[in-house]
Design a protein around this motif. Structure first.
Motif, short mmCIF file in Angstrom:
data_model
loop_
_atom_site.label_atom_id
_atom_site.label_comp_id
_atom_site.label_asym_id
_atom_site.label_seq_id
_atom_site.Cartn_x
_atom_site.Cartn_y
_atom_site.Cartn_z
N THR A 187 -41.78 -12.72 8.87
CA THR A 187 -40.37 -12.54 9.17
C THR A 187 -40.17 -12.61 10.67
O THR A 187 -40.76 -11.82 11.42
CB THR A 187 -39.86 -11.18 8.63
N ALA A 188 -39.37 -13.57 11.11
CA ALA A 188 -39.24 -13.83 12.54
C ALA A 188 -38.48 -12.72 13.26
O ALA A 188 -38.89 -12.24 14.32
CB ALA A 188 -38.56 -15.17 12.77
N PHE A 189 -37.34 -12.30 12.69
CA PHE A 189 -36.50 -11.28 13.34
C PHE A 189 -35.71 -10.55 12.27
O PHE A 189 -34.60 -10.94 11.92
CB PHE A 189 -35.55 -11.92 14.36
N PRO A 190 -36.26 -9.48 11.71
CA PRO A 190 -35.56 -8.77 10.64
C PRO A 190 -34.27 -8.12 11.13
O PRO A 190 -34.20 -7.60 12.24
CB PRO A 190 -36.58 -7.73 10.19
N VAL A 191 -33.26 -8.13 10.25
CA VAL A 191 -31.98 -7.48 10.51
C VAL A 191 -31.87 -6.33 9.52
O VAL A 191 -31.43 -6.51 8.38
CB VAL A 191 -30.81 -8.47 10.35
N PRO A 192 -32.28 -5.13 9.91
CA PRO A 192 -32.32 -4.00 8.98
C PRO A 192 -30.93 -3.43 8.70
O PRO A 192 -30.17 -3.13 9.62
CB PRO A 192 -33.21 -2.99 9.70
N GLY A 193 -30.60 -3.27 7.42
CA GLY A 193 -29.27 -2.83 7.06
C GLY A 193 -29.03 -1.35 7.20
O GLY A 193 -27.88 -0.90 7.19
N ASP A 194 -30.09 -0.57 7.34
CA ASP A 194 -29.93 0.88 7.46
C ASP A 194 -30.43 1.37 8.81
O ASP A 194 -30.95 2.47 8.93
CB ASP A 194 -30.70 1.57 6.32
N ALA A 195 -30.28 0.54 9.83
CA ALA A 195 -30.72 0.88 11.19
C ALA A 195 -29.63 0.42 12.16
O ALA A 195 -29.69 -0.68 12.70
CB ALA A 195 -32.06 0.21 11.50
N VAL A 196 -28.65 1.26 12.37
CA VAL A 196 -27.46 0.89 13.14
C VAL A 196 -27.74 0.70 14.62
O VAL A 196 -27.12 -0.13 15.29
CB VAL A 196 -26.36 1.95 12.93
N TYR A 197 -28.70 1.47 15.16
CA TYR A 197 -28.95 1.36 16.60
C TYR A 197 -29.45 -0.03 16.98
O TYR A 197 -29.35 -0.42 18.15
CB TYR A 197 -29.97 2.42 17.04
N GLN A 198 -29.97 -0.78 16.03
CA GLN A 198 -30.38 -2.16 16.28
C GLN A 198 -29.17 -3.09 16.36
O GLN A 198 -29.26 -4.18 16.93
CB GLN A 198 -31.34 -2.64 15.17
N ALA A 262 -48.13 -4.24 9.68
CA ALA A 262 -48.79 -5.00 8.62
C ALA A 262 -48.95 -6.48 8.97
O ALA A 262 -49.59 -7.24 8.22
CB ALA A 262 -48.01 -4.86 7.32
N GLY A 263 -48.37 -6.91 10.09
CA GLY A 263 -48.49 -8.32 10.49
C GLY A 263 -47.43 -9.21 9.88
O GLY A 263 -47.54 -10.44 9.96
N ASP A 264 -46.38 -8.61 9.30
CA ASP A 264 -45.35 -9.39 8.61
C ASP A 264 -44.12 -9.65 9.46
O ASP A 264 -43.20 -10.34 9.01
CB ASP A 264 -44.93 -8.66 7.33
N VAL A 265 -44.05 -9.09 10.66
CA VAL A 265 -42.89 -9.24 11.54
C VAL A 265 -43.34 -9.69 12.91
O VAL A 265 -44.30 -9.15 13.47
CB VAL A 265 -42.11 -7.90 11.65
N ALA A 266 -42.63 -10.69 13.46
CA ALA A 266 -43.00 -11.23 14.77
C ALA A 266 -42.22 -10.61 15.91
O ALA A 266 -42.73 -10.50 17.04
CB ALA A 266 -42.79 -12.74 14.78
N MET A 267 -41.00 -10.19 15.64
CA MET A 267 -40.12 -9.70 16.72
C MET A 267 -39.11 -8.74 16.10
O MET A 267 -38.58 -8.99 15.01
CB MET A 267 -39.41 -10.90 17.36
N MET A 268 -38.82 -7.62 16.77
CA MET A 268 -37.93 -6.61 16.25
C MET A 268 -37.37 -5.77 17.38
O MET A 268 -37.92 -5.76 18.49
CB MET A 268 -38.68 -5.68 15.28
N ILE A 269 -36.29 -5.07 17.12
CA ILE A 269 -35.77 -4.11 18.09
C ILE A 269 -36.34 -2.75 17.72
O ILE A 269 -36.16 -2.27 16.60
CB ILE A 269 -34.23 -4.08 18.07
N GLY A 270 -37.05 -2.15 18.66
CA GLY A 270 -37.70 -0.86 18.41
C GLY A 270 -37.66 0.02 19.64
O GLY A 270 -37.33 -0.43 20.75
N GLY A 271 -38.03 1.28 19.46
CA GLY A 271 -37.93 2.27 20.52
C GLY A 271 -39.09 2.24 21.50
O GLY A 271 -40.17 1.70 21.21
N SER A 272 -38.86 2.85 22.64
CA SER A 272 -39.91 2.94 23.66
C SER A 272 -41.09 3.75 23.17
O SER A 272 -42.19 3.67 23.72
CB SER A 272 -39.33 3.56 24.95
N TRP A 273 -40.89 4.55 22.13
CA TRP A 273 -41.96 5.34 21.52
C TRP A 273 -42.72 4.57 20.45
O TRP A 273 -43.77 5.00 20.00
CB TRP A 273 -41.34 6.60 20.89
#
Length: 426
Positions: A187-198, A262-273
């Protein structure tokens, strides 16, 4: 604050740099408290050895003021209920750590002291954190620390495909398209439906606001052309370009992290932690994780939500000068350095953030730059908690991703709900 993280090995270089700038601790509040005891609430889970840390601060405080400090550690999961109960019963402590999204609510309830006169100018603080602690022009929460979200990516995948770090929305999309074309099953860039801060960076980055107040009334900008443009771009990565996955429509932020590990995502919006948690879960990812600030539409950065904590003084505090002295001590350069080194959260003052924005650590500097230059808080109103509790933004996003509503329909409905909630009893 809604996030915790473990200590990251890569943070050592930044911590060492910050140590060179550390000053000797010493609050200057002038509050003399010989024989008095200050009651303090601190949230549990942010610092791996908080007891030792606060024992040392208490010893320094007693030496400076003669007063004792009684610290109670409160689990984040129980904290909001504990605060509301204490507010109702006038039993709040003198000083309390308050999550940035709660400060306007508790200030609106009349529980917190206006510290504007003590702070004076807020120029020394990270703007987004100061903004989050300000209600109707008065400061109720002193910025203490925060984390922020940026783009996290697989450096090995980018290197193999010759992809440069994106600096615009167009380049972000093109990078994801390249991954999608060349890495079957990833998955190149997942758009999570239950993660509003993204989602918020694409609203704010387009120049829109979730809500603004004028003449005592709140107006949502979600149904503005600017917000619709940003949301259309973001959700379009999934609905039009196929760069996300069907399952991601219900993902939370933890699902993003798990699938990346798991190696299934290449790029995502995530926290500094997040990188620390990833490396702890799978040490083989060492050297394969990178980060960059969330690009703006045509360059620069899109603002990202700052999740962290303020330090507050209760309106029932019997010795507000003493309470202020304690806050000064907790936020001085030495204690800010020690707290940041132990927790890897970033300090709330711009000067204290500088060693991180100039760090050579690829998992520190991008987040610090995001926080310093493009961090933002939610609308500072006591009613925004209900917007979150009713999952207004999640419903909007999921309706779009599941093709149950157009962007125009979903944003119109969400904007109306936000205005109804925020203007109730305002």
């Amino acid at each position: 604050m809604a996030c915790t993280r473990a200590r990251r090995p890569q943070a050592a270089a930044a911590a060492a740099a910050l140590a060179l700038l550390a000053t000797a601790c010493g609050g200057s509040g002038g509050g003399s408290g010989g024989g008095e005891t200050l009651d303090v609430w601190i949230m549990e889970g942010t610092h791996p050895d908080a007891t030792a840390y606060f024992d040392r601060v208490a010893a320094d405080f007693r030496e400076q003021t003669g007063a004792r400090v009684n610290v109670e550690f409160v689990p984040w999961a129980d904290a909001h209920d504990k605060f509301t109960t204490a507010i109702a019963g006038n039993t709040l402590p003198d000083v309390a750590e308050v999550g940035t999204t709660w400060t306007p609510e508790f200030a609106g309830a009349g529980a917190l002291m206006d510290v504007s006169g003590r702070v004076g100018s807020t120029d020394a603080y990270v703007p987004g954190l100061a903004e989050a602690g300000t209600v109707d022009g008065a400061l109720y929460g002193v910025p203490w620390y925060a984390g922020v979200r940026s783009v996290i990516y697989r450096t090995d995948v980018f290197e193999d495909l010759g992809i440069e770090q994106p600096t615009t929305w167009k380049e972000l999309r093109e990078a994801a398209l390249t991954v999608s074309e060349e890495r079957d099953g990833m998955t190149a860039f997942p758009v999570p439906g239950d993660a509003v801060y993204q989602t918020l960076p694409f609203v704010w980055g387009s120049g829109a606001d979730l809500a603004t107040r004028s003449d005592g009334s709140w107006t949502s900008g979600l149904d503005s052309p600017e917000a619709r443009k940003g949301i259309s771009f973001y959700t379009g990565l999934a609905t039009e370009d196929g760069l996300s996955s069907a399952g991601a429509a219900t993902w939370m932020e933890t699902d993003l992290q798990d699938n990346f590990i798991a190696g299934d995502v290449a790029m995502m919006i995530g926290g500094s932690w997040t990188p620390a948690a990833m490396l702890e879960a799978d040490p083989s990812l060492e050297g394969k994780i990178g980060a960059f600030p969330i690009p703006g539409p045509d360059g620069g950065y899109s603002p990202s939500f700052l999740g962290g904590s303020h330090l507050t003084i209760s309106n029932t505090a019997e010795a507000p000068d003493l309470a202020w002295s304690y806050i000064e001590l907790l936020t001085d350069d030495e204690n800010a350095r020690r707290w940041a080194e132990a927790t890897t959260y970033f300090p709330g003052k711009e000067k204290q953030l500088e060693p991180y924005t100039s760090s050579d650590d690829p998992l520190v500097r991008p987040f610090a730059e995001q926080m310093s230059e493009a961090g933002r808080g939610l609308p500072a109103t006591e009613n925004f908690g209900k917007v979150q509790g009713d999952k207004v933004l999640e419903a909007m996003l999921q309706d779009i991703l599941n093709d149950e509503a157009t962007v125009e329909e979903a944003t119109s409905r969400a904007a109306g709900e936000i205005e109804q909630i925020l203007n109730k009893d305002s």
